[in-house]
Design a protein around this motif. Structure first.
Motif, PDB file in Angstrom:
ATOM      1  N   GLY A  80       0.818  -1.210   0.000  1.00  0.00           N
ATOM      2  CA  GLY A  80       0.000   0.000   0.000  1.00  0.00           C
ATOM      3  C   GLY A  80       0.847   1.254   0.000  1.00  0.00           C
ATOM      4  O   GLY A  80       0.557   2.223  -0.710  1.00  0.00           O
ATOM      5  N   GLN A  81       1.918   1.245   0.792  1.00  0.00           N
ATOM      6  CA  GLN A  81       2.828   2.387   0.812  1.00  0.00           C
ATOM      7  C   GLN A  81       3.535   2.559  -0.533  1.00  0.00           C
ATOM      8  O   GLN A  81       3.755   3.687  -0.997  1.00  0.00           O
ATOM      9  N   LEU A  82       3.890   1.439  -1.159  1.00  0.00           N
ATOM     10  CA  LEU A  82       4.533   1.504  -2.470  1.00  0.00           C
ATOM     11  C   LEU A  82       3.632   2.204  -3.479  1.00  0.00           C
ATOM     12  O   LEU A  82       4.090   3.040  -4.280  1.00  0.00           O
ATOM     13  N   MET A  83       2.340   1.909  -3.448  1.00  0.00           N
ATOM     14  CA  MET A  83       1.403   2.521  -4.380  1.00  0.00           C
ATOM     15  C   MET A  83       1.322   4.026  -4.172  1.00  0.00           C
ATOM     16  O   MET A  83       1.323   4.812  -5.130  1.00  0.00           O
ATOM     17  N   VAL A  84       1.230   4.433  -2.906  1.00  0.00           N
ATOM     18  CA  VAL A  84       1.114   5.870  -2.616  1.00  0.00           C
ATOM     19  C   VAL A  84       2.378   6.610  -3.040  1.00  0.00           C
ATOM     20  O   VAL A  84       2.321   7.620  -3.759  1.00  0.00           O
ATOM     21  N   TRP A  85       3.539   6.103  -2.622  1.00  0.00           N
ATOM     22  CA  TRP A  85       4.777   6.859  -2.824  1.00  0.00           C
ATOM     23  C   TRP A  85       5.247   6.855  -4.275  1.00  0.00           C
ATOM     24  O   TRP A  85       5.848   7.839  -4.726  1.00  0.00           O
TER      25      TRP A  85
END
Length: 290
Positions: A80-85
């Motif tokens: 999820g963090q990968l998608m945002v960043w």
């Protein structure tokens, strides 16, 4: 004010259903954090969205695991963090690449959870739910994050787009809440959410459309009808997002995603309608801004 005058005021048909002082206090605190992040710019806005994604994902995954769903916690948080960043430097290209990577990880990783010699249990159910959560939270939230990156040819400050989105969300929620409490009597989808009424939806439409028209015309400098259409789309997506979370919690037999926010429940209980509506807002405002 005399009792005679008070007697002319309409009496609420429904109860508020929450601790209003606590809810208002939490809302004020969250609003202050949002305004601070908007003022700082993407450097402030992206960490706030990323933190919200992490907390909301954790809440949902924990509730699912409590009800026998196997959803890997750490991979869900990291992906999820990968998608945002990745949406910051690469925009929608980075977001799609990260989303596809997350989907492939869930599809392939779940095959071998019990090893190569033991067939996976509930593979379709758990994989589908994991992909649903990745779409519901980090994918939609990434569009809210990308609002801070919209570059305007007219020199409009990027924070204006986030402010427009947040004002429309607040107006939609407030209009729906007031109209639902005061006049709500016709349930929209009683099998999913008995308390959500057509009167409340009408109040949300009025609040969202009027605020969208005003903010887009006065802040963004575009035609009012563009803002009105954006507001309508936002309200429809927010309402359906509320119904989705209601059905989600109904199937799990829970009232709130957590008790993190007094008067509100969990963070996901506040983001449920905001997440899908962020995509509509980003689509309209990015076209207008570009």
């Amino acid at each position: 004010m005399t009792e005679a005058k008070l007697g002319h005021l309409p009496k609420p048909k429904n109860s508020a259903g929450r601790n209003l002082p606590a809810a208002i206090g939490v809302s004020a605190l969250l609003g202050g954090l949002v305004l601070l992040a908007v003022w700082i710019g993407p450097v402030g806005w992206y960490p706030l969205v990323a933190a919200a994604v992490a907390v909301a994902t954790w809440e949902v995954v924990m509730r699912l695991r409590e009800h026998s769903y196997f959803i890997p916690r750490l991979p869900m948080l990291l992906l999820g963090q990968l998608m945002v960043w990745l949406s910051w430097p690469f925009g929608t290209t980075g977001l799609v690449a990260a989303y596809v990577t997350a989907v492939l990880f869930m599809m392939f990783g779940r095959l071998f959870y019990h090893g190569r010699s033991t067939p996976p249990q509930n593979y379709l159910r758990d994989t589908a739910v994991a992909i649903f959560v990745l779409t519901w939270i980090p994918l939609f939230a990434s569009f809210a994050a990308m609002l801070s990156l919209i570059a305007s040819a007219e020199g409009v400050w990027g924070g204006v787009y986030i402010v427009t989105f947040m004002l429309c969300v607040v107006a939609s929620d407030t209009g729906g809440y007031i109209a639902g409490v005061m006049f709500g009597s016709r349930p929209m989808a009683p099998a999913v959410s008995p308390k959500k009424s057509w009167e409340g939806f009408a109040g949300s439409v009025i609040g969202g459309v009027v605020t969208g028209a005003l903010t887009v015309s006065l802040l963004v400098g575009e035609a009012w009808w563009i803002g009105a259409l954006m507001g309508l789309g936002l309200v429809v997506c927010a309402t359906l997002g509320d119904l989705v979370e209601s059905q989600f919690k109904r199937e799990l037999g829970i009232k709130d995603m957590s008790a993190l926010l007094p008067g509100h429940g969990g963070l996901m209980d506040r983001l449920d309608g905001m997440l899908p509506s962020a995509m509509v807002t980003w689509l309209v405002l990015s076209i207008v801004g570009g």
